[in-house]
Design a protein around this motif. Sequence first.
Motif, PDB file in Angstrom:
ATOM      1  N   ASP A  95       0.808  -1.042   0.020  1.00 35.09           N
ATOM      2  CA  ASP A  95      -0.164  -0.067   0.087  1.00 35.09           C
ATOM      3  C   ASP A  95       0.792   1.308  -0.226  1.00 35.09           C
ATOM      4  O   ASP A  95       0.508   2.478  -0.611  1.00 35.09           O
ATOM      5  N   ALA A  96       1.989   1.162   0.885  1.00 35.08           N
ATOM      6  CA  ALA A  96       2.923   2.412   0.724  1.00 35.08           C
ATOM      7  C   ALA A  96       3.510   2.586  -0.674  1.00 35.08           C
ATOM      8  O   ALA A  96       3.658   3.882  -0.982  1.00 35.08           O
ATOM      9  N   ILE A  97       3.734   1.474  -1.313  1.00 35.19           N
ATOM     10  CA  ILE A  97       4.291   1.641  -2.756  1.00 35.19           C
ATOM     11  C   ILE A  97       3.406   2.332  -3.620  1.00 35.19           C
ATOM     12  O   ILE A  97       3.632   3.076  -4.197  1.00 35.19           O
ATOM     13  N   ARG A  98       2.222   1.785  -3.551  1.00 41.16           N
ATOM     14  CA  ARG A  98       0.928   2.250  -4.466  1.00 41.16           C
ATOM     15  C   ARG A  98       0.956   3.742  -4.162  1.00 41.16           C
ATOM     16  O   ARG A  98       0.816   4.707  -5.020  1.00 41.16           O
ATOM     17  N   LYS A  99       0.765   4.104  -2.731  1.00 39.18           N
ATOM     18  CA  LYS A  99       0.611   5.616  -2.453  1.00 39.18           C
ATOM     19  C   LYS A  99       1.810   6.385  -2.930  1.00 39.18           C
ATOM     20  O   LYS A  99       1.648   7.288  -3.360  1.00 39.18           O
ATOM     21  N   ALA A 100       3.051   5.920  -2.921  1.00 41.47           N
ATOM     22  CA  ALA A 100       4.109   6.634  -3.313  1.00 41.47           C
ATOM     23  C   ALA A 100       3.966   6.929  -4.545  1.00 41.47           C
ATOM     24  O   ALA A 100       4.406   8.039  -5.310  1.00 41.47           O
ATOM     25  N   ILE A 101       3.606   5.988  -5.772  1.00 41.22           N
ATOM     26  CA  ILE A 101       3.593   5.990  -7.089  1.00 41.22           C
ATOM     27  C   ILE A 101       2.338   7.081  -7.156  1.00 41.22           C
ATOM     28  O   ILE A 101       2.874   7.976  -8.168  1.00 41.22           O
ATOM     29  N   ILE A 102       1.514   7.140  -6.670  1.00 38.12           N
ATOM     30  CA  ILE A 102       0.296   7.681  -7.059  1.00 38.12           C
ATOM     31  C   ILE A 102       0.740   9.244  -6.623  1.00 38.12           C
ATOM     32  O   ILE A 102       0.438  10.272  -7.469  1.00 38.12           O
ATOM     33  N   THR A 103       1.438   9.455  -5.336  1.00 39.75           N
ATOM     34  CA  THR A 103       1.874  10.798  -5.126  1.00 39.75           C
ATOM     35  C   THR A 103       2.916  11.391  -6.115  1.00 39.75           C
ATOM     36  O   THR A 103       2.677  12.680  -6.485  1.00 39.75           O
ATOM     37  N   ALA A 104       3.788  10.718  -6.577  1.00 40.75           N
ATOM     38  CA  ALA A 104       4.755  11.063  -7.453  1.00 40.75           C
ATOM     39  C   ALA A 104       4.103  11.385  -8.893  1.00 40.75           C
ATOM     40  O   ALA A 104       4.436  12.603  -9.275  1.00 40.75           O
ATOM     41  N   VAL A 105       3.063  10.639  -9.041  1.00 38.92           N
ATOM     42  CA  VAL A 105       2.641  10.975 -10.482  1.00 38.92           C
ATOM     43  C   VAL A 105       1.731  12.246 -10.342  1.00 38.92           C
ATOM     44  O   VAL A 105       1.640  13.007 -11.302  1.00 38.92           O
ATOM     45  N   LYS A 106       0.892  12.311  -9.100  1.00 41.69           N
ATOM     46  CA  LYS A 106       0.240  13.642  -8.736  1.00 41.69           C
ATOM     47  C   LYS A 106       1.217  14.939  -8.784  1.00 41.69           C
ATOM     48  O   LYS A 106       0.939  15.947  -9.252  1.00 41.69           O
ATOM     49  N   PHE A 107       2.425  14.537  -8.142  1.00 42.57           N
ATOM     50  CA  PHE A 107       3.254  15.581  -8.138  1.00 42.57           C
ATOM     51  C   PHE A 107       3.616  16.332  -9.358  1.00 42.57           C
ATOM     52  O   PHE A 107       3.916  17.236  -9.656  1.00 42.57           O
ATOM     53  N   GLU A 108       4.251  15.300 -10.404  1.00 43.31           N
ATOM     54  CA  GLU A 108       4.516  15.690 -11.562  1.00 43.31           C
ATOM     55  C   GLU A 108       3.592  16.210 -12.454  1.00 43.31           C
ATOM     56  O   GLU A 108       3.611  17.359 -12.970  1.00 43.31           O
ATOM     57  N   GLY A 109       2.220  15.999 -12.120  1.00 47.35           N
ATOM     58  CA  GLY A 109       0.932  16.447 -13.009  1.00 47.35           C
ATOM     59  C   GLY A 109       0.836  18.016 -12.365  1.00 47.35           C
ATOM     60  O   GLY A 109       0.743  19.007 -13.142  1.00 47.35           O
ATOM     61  N   ALA A 110       1.191  18.266 -10.976  1.00 44.84           N
ATOM     62  CA  ALA A 110       1.128  19.461 -10.385  1.00 44.84           C
ATOM     63  C   ALA A 110       2.134  20.640 -10.933  1.00 44.84           C
ATOM     64  O   ALA A 110       1.818  21.672 -11.333  1.00 44.84           O
ATOM     65  N   THR A 111       3.469  19.948 -11.167  1.00 46.23           N
ATOM     66  CA  THR A 111       4.334  20.760 -12.001  1.00 46.23           C
ATOM     67  C   THR A 111       3.999  21.222 -13.309  1.00 46.23           C
ATOM     68  O   THR A 111       4.238  22.493 -13.615  1.00 46.23           O
ATOM     69  N   GLU A 112       3.537  20.283 -13.800  1.00 45.89           N
ATOM     70  CA  GLU A 112       2.709  20.793 -15.475  1.00 45.89           C
ATOM     71  C   GLU A 112       1.596  21.721 -15.198  1.00 45.89           C
ATOM     72  O   GLU A 112       1.632  22.641 -16.063  1.00 45.89           O
ATOM     73  N   ALA A 113       0.860  21.558 -14.463  1.00 46.50           N
ATOM     74  CA  ALA A 113      -0.136  22.539 -14.150  1.00 46.50           C
ATOM     75  C   ALA A 113      -0.079  23.829 -13.630  1.00 46.50           C
ATOM     76  O   ALA A 113      -0.756  24.788 -14.303  1.00 46.50           O
ATOM     77  N   HIS A 114       1.018  23.899 -13.164  1.00 47.76           N
ATOM     78  CA  HIS A 114       1.437  25.262 -12.620  1.00 47.76           C
ATOM     79  C   HIS A 114       2.417  25.939 -13.350  1.00 47.76           C
ATOM     80  O   HIS A 114       2.665  27.133 -13.420  1.00 47.76           O
ATOM     81  N   PHE A 115       2.704  25.196 -14.636  1.00 42.75           N
ATOM     82  CA  PHE A 115       3.822  25.875 -15.614  1.00 42.75           C
ATOM     83  C   PHE A 115       3.007  26.969 -16.433  1.00 42.75           C
ATOM     84  O   PHE A 115       2.064  26.435 -17.313  1.00 42.75           O
ATOM     85  N   LYS A 116       3.203  28.198 -16.442  1.00 38.86           N
ATOM     86  CA  LYS A 116       2.959  29.150 -17.287  1.00 38.86           C
ATOM     87  C   LYS A 116       4.056  29.735 -17.861  1.00 38.86           C
ATOM     88  O   LYS A 116       4.875  30.375 -16.826  1.00 38.86           O
ATOM     89  N   TRP A 117       4.123  29.866 -19.029  1.00 39.50           N
ATOM     90  CA  TRP A 117       5.312  30.518 -19.837  1.00 39.50           C
ATOM     91  C   TRP A 117       4.899  32.163 -19.962  1.00 39.50           C
ATOM     92  O   TRP A 117       4.599  32.595 -21.034  1.00 39.50           O
TER      93      TRP A 117
END
Length: 156
Positions: A95-117
């Motif tokens: 469960d910790a592994i699954r949660k870590a993957i989900i969090t890593a994917v969401k974090f990457e998505g957040a970096t993309e969502a916040h990017f404004k050139w």
Amino acid sequence: MNQTSNQTEPSPEEQIAEFVASAAKQPLLDAAFELWRWRYRLNSIEGRPTAEEVRINRTLTPQQMGEKYRYDRDHAHEGPMFGYLKRAHPRADDDAIRKAIITAVKFEGATEAHFKWDGDFWACIVRAVAQAAAEYPDFLETTYRDARNNLAYYMK
């Protein structure tokens, strides 16, 4: 004697083992982000997508490709990424592994969502990752550095 002529490329298993060994040196959450960051290379080594998957992907509309992309991200913890992270952190709870993957994917998505050139490119990258880091504060500073480099690569 030319040394390069006697050197062979590492086997797929050896290449994947290198990624896993690198991730194993980090805490679980940071390892998940590192492996997620390398997902396209790992998929390539493993022969994904297959020729048949490529053929099917080429028939998809942009909307269908977007849906497939979102599905793959939403279910990353159910695919090969789980196995890679389990190999890197064999004592970690599933469960910790699954949660870590989900969090890593969401974090990457957040970096993309916040990017404004809207100004200097690198300043925009730094700002986007800082905003995502405020939402996901549990990564190491080296992971935020890697996230900046990752974002810059994909947004260039």
